[in-house]
Design a protein around this motif. Structure first.
Motif, mmCIF file in Angstrom:
data_model
loop_
_atom_site.group_PDB
_atom_site.id
_atom_site.type_symbol
_atom_site.label_atom_id
_atom_site.label_comp_id
_atom_site.label_asym_id
_atom_site.label_seq_id
_atom_site.Cartn_x
_atom_site.Cartn_y
_atom_site.Cartn_z
ATOM 1 N N ARG A 187 0.824 -1.204 0.000
ATOM 2 C CA ARG A 187 0.000 0.000 0.000
ATOM 3 C C ARG A 187 0.867 1.266 0.000
ATOM 4 O O ARG A 187 0.613 2.213 -0.751
ATOM 5 N N ASP A 188 1.901 1.238 0.822
ATOM 6 C CA ASP A 188 2.758 2.419 0.902
ATOM 7 C C ASP A 188 3.444 2.689 -0.421
ATOM 8 O O ASP A 188 3.535 3.833 -0.865
ATOM 9 N N ALA A 189 3.903 1.614 -1.056
ATOM 10 C CA ALA A 189 4.587 1.787 -2.332
ATOM 11 C C ALA A 189 3.609 2.369 -3.361
ATOM 12 O O ALA A 189 3.967 3.229 -4.170
ATOM 13 N N VAL A 234 0.901 4.220 -2.743
ATOM 14 C CA VAL A 234 0.618 5.629 -2.438
ATOM 15 C C VAL A 234 1.796 6.505 -2.849
ATOM 16 O O VAL A 234 1.626 7.547 -3.482
ATOM 17 N N ASP A 235 3.004 6.051 -2.531
ATOM 18 C CA ASP A 235 4.207 6.816 -2.898
ATOM 19 C C ASP A 235 4.258 7.037 -4.398
ATOM 20 O O ASP A 235 4.520 8.142 -4.879
ATOM 21 N N ALA A 236 4.009 5.959 -5.139
ATOM 22 C CA ALA A 236 4.092 6.057 -6.592
ATOM 23 C C ALA A 236 3.071 7.049 -7.121
ATOM 24 O O ALA A 236 3.373 7.883 -7.978
ATOM 25 N N GLU A 272 1.654 9.519 -5.531
ATOM 26 C CA GLU A 272 2.013 10.884 -5.135
ATOM 27 C C GLU A 272 3.120 11.445 -6.023
ATOM 28 O O GLU A 272 3.126 12.633 -6.346
ATOM 29 N N ARG A 273 4.032 10.572 -6.415
ATOM 30 C CA ARG A 273 5.087 11.016 -7.330
ATOM 31 C C ARG A 273 4.484 11.438 -8.666
ATOM 32 O O ARG A 273 4.904 12.401 -9.277
ATOM 33 N N ALA A 330 0.872 15.014 -3.936
ATOM 34 C CA ALA A 330 0.193 14.474 -2.751
ATOM 35 C C ALA A 330 -1.242 14.974 -2.639
ATOM 36 O O ALA A 330 -2.113 14.284 -2.139
ATOM 37 N N SER A 365 -5.471 8.665 0.691
ATOM 38 C CA SER A 365 -5.069 7.363 1.234
ATOM 39 C C SER A 365 -5.470 7.188 2.693
ATOM 40 O O SER A 365 -5.230 6.153 3.274
#
Lengths: 288, 474, 391
Positions: free
Chosen positions: B4-6, B8-10, B12-13, B17, B22
């Protein structure tokens, strides 16, 4: 040319290894590619006849090989009609010059330009039974005048010129003889030469084209902004036949294959691979 | 599948953001659309604001094997905008601009998240409008209309969304941005994409056809003592050659709900109300059409014929139609509005069947529908906190739709298959028929990631998802 | 008494409320929409998610109730929101803010302190109580008194009755001229105002979910305003809240309703009038909370010589919403900017409205942009038609 009179007979022809080059009454030959020498020529006109007319629902079912003239007559007996280009609007010569009449299946496969805005074949075609390249028979749509059940494959097949599957039976919505949207007035042009290209444009493009092509159009339909052009209006470029004088916002409905953008051509190839991977139907048509 | 974190990070990139949701509360709000029996929470919601951002998100999802689901306003009624497998929801709500208006050529270019009604409002002064008018038109989006091939009362005359899309741009199966034109020289892919319920790519914007707004409009509200009389009037009006702009019917239960919720009253002994609207550019012709309709109604034993001429009078007559479903919502904790189509001539028979099924299952059913198209909308009242009632509602709905198939009709006229009617689609079509459809899906949606588990489920997770939700109350 | 579940389950999830919601329109996020919030409340109530997870989304709700008229199935969103906020508990900062706003003595002190600060910005020691975001609301300014000539008995109709007037809290301190105009207008249609004064009515507390405090205050209103006399309210938020109280709901009138019913239109027509171009903004708790849209417009249109330009999206919240501009400074500012742009687009010199919250917030926008446009209450505008402009 083989003219099967039953589906089984048609399936037997398909079972042969040769690809099929399919037509109805072959009235639109000049708009099509040339059949490849190895192909079996097949006419669908043997699979003809009106199957049912439901006047209370204004729905009719017929074999795709039914001649349009016959179909209209059958509908008229029930006070109905298909709102398509008719002899009574164009004059006999013009009608034939524009690739009419032909069969129901041909009307759909070639996506004949229509005369009532908003009442094109994709709206009127409610369902169809088709023959696939592997010999199976599949149905799409229903007798309902409105449906969003699954993908509208029958509508998508309109204008694909028999490259993906063959219409066997069709279900169409008919309209009352006396009513319907206002009729489009067809204006006969000056030239009586055969129609060799059909362009649709935007309203402003249409006005523009009338100014430029007034003397060489065969027929023009203001309500649908369609121009039927004869030979002298055209410039050939291989299979890319286009108006000699560019018409603003014009799209060549006929002949097909002209100016298909690259991305769309890629999708057409993918569609062919998905529906008819063995290339059993009309190889070479539309460049596929 | 990335964590999930990966994920969301992707995201946002790719979009920043502030365009990524999320937090648990935010995600929960995307559990379902207006069809609430099936729910699943997405892992992330992204609100892109350009075609390129949509493309980047789609490409990333294709690479990472993450399912993605397009969503507009979430007003769909078959679960089409629900993220069945818990992936990425791609919201169109920040792609909501009108990009160009071409009045001489009667066309308008708008992004997928633009609101249906806003398109009409933008060209009202030029006496034009965007014809598809689903009842959610004040909130639903163009992208949603394209996905569902939306209808509405006035599509009887003007046609459904498919007749009004001139071109559209979508992010295709390879993550490319392509523009497709309707009626062009190649295949008409527009006719395939419209109505594909968002399973054939993500539409980012489209050119739509604008329709001249009729100068003259007449509306009649006709009270009938029997449903059969009203149905026969519908058939006779259509057969007369008049094509009404709208032809809508409401049954006795709807009238009872309107009375209970809003105190609206209709003539004593009314069993069905018929709303007929005629329009055109010539007032005399429209009056003549309305006269034909009214005389047919009288022949069929109408109790009362009210004809409105002004905008305010028309709005008053439309109240029964527009507030009918809401009135059901007032009197019941939950409602579900079904959607099926039958040949028009089968209307009386079908309505009787609906009533019998409702009785068998102990449910209250009201009918309010597009009679001219034979498009039924049985509206069932229930309490979704009671699992037994939920079960009964699902069963009754399926019986009604099976009957539509038997009568030569369709399991959906407007709402789509989504997740709701996957099983019924299998009953309406044979395996060979469905293979034809699956081949079309394969062109655009090879891995099945784009709006996974909808229409024709081809993902392994879908079966499990279906087992989880089916028949389970909240 | 209906439960949270009863109120929430009335939602059929049709989504018709979405475009009516200012925060959904700004963000495009469904968790910032009425339907989304109802769904979150319902899930928290059923124990499927934590109440804490709903907090950011309920905090961002303006409570403007624009969703209520849009709802086809009659969800009582305002009431549901109040119950949910009560369940969540009012955060301490917000509690202090409420106290400051709704106790006249405290508010006077706060405003006086504000006068000492040269920048006009809310000091961060205050703003941080409400939100970690940088503040956007300035300390409100107290209205100067109008120099209206005394009313002459010979020009007035005879007294035919008495009414209670809710002086309230913030209105009393910040907008004394509105109350003065209100008294004069009531007298112009033959009504005298009683001396009863129950103080704050608890509307702001209710909207923030402090239902205990709210009911305590509203009970005082019931006791003080006895005798069956009409209760006239010139603050939209208070009027909307008081109309929800079954004990005296049928006695409560917004000032515009009362004046219209009692014949102010005729009095206006006989007066001198005012040659101005102006526009009208619908306060949420008038338009959505009480369904009052036509009444103020009808009165204002009766001002001889005035030209009224319609305001685009006139019933979309300006972002003031009680203390929303303190708790959600960023969203509130975006809503104010939109509202002000629409006001400027009308080309009017005056914008009229009927609620102290919107009044202070729009007046701040006017100040920031060089005071080219004046913000006034409906009462002030109407009184100016008789007594002349007051600047």
């Amino acid at each position: 040319m083989i003219r099967p009179t039953s589906v089984a007979e048609l399936q037997a022809v398909l079972a042969d290894e040769k690809p099929l080059w399919v037509c109805g009454l072959d009235t639109k030959r000049r708009f099509r590619a040339a059949p490849p020498p190895e192909a079996t020529l097949v006419s669908m006109a043997g699979l003809a006849g009106v199957i049912a007319i439901h006047p209370e629902d204004q729905v009719a079912v017929a074999w795709a090989g039914t001649p349009l003239v016959e179909f209209q007559e059958a509908l008229a007996e029930h006070g109905l009609r298909l709102p398509i280009l008719g002899e009574w609007r164009m004059g006999g010569a013009g009608w034939h010059a524009a690739g009419m009449p032909g069969t129901l299946g041909g009307w759909l496969a070639m996506d004949m330009p229509h005369v009532w805005p908003g009442y094109g074949p994709r709206r009127l075609l409610l369902g169809a039974t088709v023959l696939r390249g592997d010999g199976t028979i599949a149905k799409a749509g229903s007798q309902a005048v409105k449906s969003v059940a699954g993908y509208d494959i029958h509508k998508f097949l309109v204008g694909t010129r028999g490259t993906l599957a063959l219409f066997l039976q069709i279900i169409v919505q008919a309209l009352p003889l006396g009513g319907g949207p206002p009729l489009v007035e067809y204006e006969s042009g000056v030239s009586n030469g055969p129609v060799e290209a059909i362009l649709t444009t935007t309203p402003t493009g249409f006005a523009d084209a009338l100014a430029r092509h007034a003397s060489i159009t065969v027929v023009r339909a203001p309500a649908t902004q369609t121009l039927w052009l004869s030979g002298s209006a055209l410039a050939g470029e291989g299979d890319r036949v286009v108006a000699a004088t560019p018409v603003r916002d014009a799209r060549a409905v006929w002949p097909g294959g002209a100016r298909v953008p690259h991305a769309e051509r890629k999708l057409m190839g993918m569609a062919k691979a998905a529906f008819d991977p063995e290339r059993r139907f009309n190889p070479g048509e539309l460049g596929l | 599948m990335p964590t999930r974190d990966a994920l969301v990070d992707a995201m946002e990139r790719l979009v920043g953001a502030d365009a990524v949701l999320s937090q648990p509360g935010a995600l929960k709000a995307y559990d379902c659309d207006a069809y609430s029996l099936d729910r699943a929470t997405p892992r992330v919601v992204v609100l892109p604001s350009s075609r390129e951002q949509v493309r980047d998100i789609v490409r990333w999802c294709l690479d990472a094997d993450v399912p993605f689901t397009p969503r507009g306003a979430g007003t769909g009624l078959s679960g089409g905008a629900m993220d069945a497998l818990g992936g990425v929801i791609l919201s169109s709500k920040r792609l909501n601009r009108i990009l160009d208006i071409d009045v001489p050529n009667r066309r308008l270019w708008a992004q997928a998240g633009a609101v249906n009604l806003h398109l009409t409002q933008a060209v009202e002064a030029d006496r034009l409008h965007f014809a598809p008018d689903p009842s959610s038109q004040s909130v639903c989006t163009l992208g949603g209309n394209i996905a569902e091939n939306s209808g509405g009362p006035h599509t009887l005359k003007y046609g459904v969304t498919a007749q009004h899309i001139l071109a559209l741009t979508l992010v295709d199966p390879d993550g490319e941005i392509i523009t497709l034109e309707a009626g062009g020289p190649g295949f008409d892919f527009v006719s395939l994409v419209v109505g594909s319920e968002g399973t054939l790519g993500i539409v980012t914007d489209a050119w739509v056809r604008l329709t001249p707004t009729p100068e003259a409009v007449r509306t009649a509200l006709i009270a009938f003592p029997t449903v059969a009389g009203a149905s026969q009037a519908v058939a006779a009006i259509i057969a007369s050659g008049v094509i009404p702009a709208a032809l809508e019917m409401m049954d006795r239960q709807i009238l009872a709900a309107l009375r209970a919720a809003f105190g609206l009253d209709y003539p004593e002994g009314t069993d069905a109300l018929l709303l007929v609207e005629c329009d055109g550019c010539d007032a005399d012709e429209v009056d003549a059409e309305m006269a034909v309709a009214a005389s047919i109604a009288n022949d069929q034993g109408a109790l009362q014929v009210q004809i409105a001429h002004t905008r305010a009078e028309r709005a008053a007559l439309w109240t029964a139609r527009k507030k009918g479903i809401g009135a059901m919502g007032w009197i019941a904790p939950t409602i579900i509005t079904h959607d099926g189509v039958i040949p028009r001539s089968k209307l009386p028979e079908m309505l009787e069947f609906v009533a019998t099924v409702a009785e068998e299952h102990g449910l209250m059913v009201a009918n309010l529908f597009h009679a001219g198209d034979g498009n039924l909308h049985p509206c069932i009242a229930f309490d979704d906190r009671d699992p037994a009632q939920v079960e009964a509602v699902i069963e009754a709905g399926e019986k009604i739709l099976r009957r539509c198939i038997e009568l030569g009709g369709s399991v959906s006229g407007e709402h789509g298959i989504g997740v709701e009617k996957i099983d019924l689609l299998q009953e309406m079509f044979t395996a060979d028929d469905l293979r034809l459809q699956a081949d079309a899906k394969r062109i655009f949606n090879k891995g099945g990631l784009c709006n996974a588990c909808k229409v024709l489920p081809n993902q392994k997770g879908c079966l499990e998802h279906r087992r989880r939700w089916r028949g389970v109350a909240t | 008494m209906k439960s949270i579940d009863d109120l929430a389950s009335a939602c059929i999830r049709c989504g018709f409320c979405l475009e009516a919601c200012p925060t959904y329109r700004l963000t495009g996020e469904e968790s910032e929409s009425p339907r989304g919030r109802i769904y979150l409340i319902r899930n928290a109530d059923a124990g499927r998610i934590s109440w804490l997870d709903t907090r950011p989304h309920l905090d961002r709700c303006l409570g403007c109730r624009a969703c209520e008229p849009a709802c086809p199935s009659g969800v009582q969103y305002g009431a549901l929101l109040e119950m949910a906020r009560e369940r969540l508990g009012t955060p301490p900062g917000e509690r202090m803010g409420l106290a400051a706003l709704t106790r006249p003595a405290l508010l006077k002190t706060a405003v006086a302190l504000g006068e000492l600060i040269s920048t006009d910005k809310m000091p961060s020691s205050v703003s941080l109580l409400f939100s970690e975001e940088p503040p956007t609301a300035a300390v409100p300014k107290v209205q100067a008194p109008a120099e209206w000539p005394p009313l002459l008995e010979r020009d007035l109709p005879p007294i035919r009755g008495e009414v209670h007037l809710l002086l309230g809290c913030a209105m009393r301190v910040l907008f004394p001229r509105v109350h003065e105009a209100t008294r004069r207008l009531l007298r112009r249609v033959g009504f005298r105002v009683t001396a009863s004064d129950p103080g704050c009515c608890g509307a702001l507390h209710a909207h923030a979910g402090a239902l205990g405090d709210a009911h305590e205050r509203v009970a005082r209103v019931g006791t003080e305003f006895d005798g069956g006399l009409p209760i006239v309210v010139n603050s939209a938020g208070c009027g909307s809240w008081l109309k929800e109280q079954p004990e005296f709901a049928d006695r409560v009138c917004d000032l515009s309703e009362f004046l219209l019913r009692e014949g102010l239109v005729e009095a206006l027509a006989a007066g001198p009038g005012l040659p101005i171009t102006a526009t009208y903004h619908d306060a949420c708790h008038l338009a959505h909370g009480q369904g009052i849209r036509a009444e103020p417009r009808e009165l204002l249109a009766a001002i001889p010589g005035a030209t009224w330009v319609p305001l685009a999206d006139s019933d979309t919240c300006c972002g003031s919403a009680g203390i929303y501009n303190l708790t959600q400074p960023t969203l509130a500012r975006r809503l104010l900017d939109r509202k002000w742009k629409a006001v400027e687009a009308t080309g009017s010199r005056i914008v009229v409205l009927g609620n102290p919250g919107c009044h202070a917030w729009l007046a701040q926008a006017a100040r920031e942009r060089g005071d080219r446009i004046t913000v006034v209450h409906t009462a002030e505008m109407l009184e100016a038609s008789f007594s002349g402009w007051f600047e």
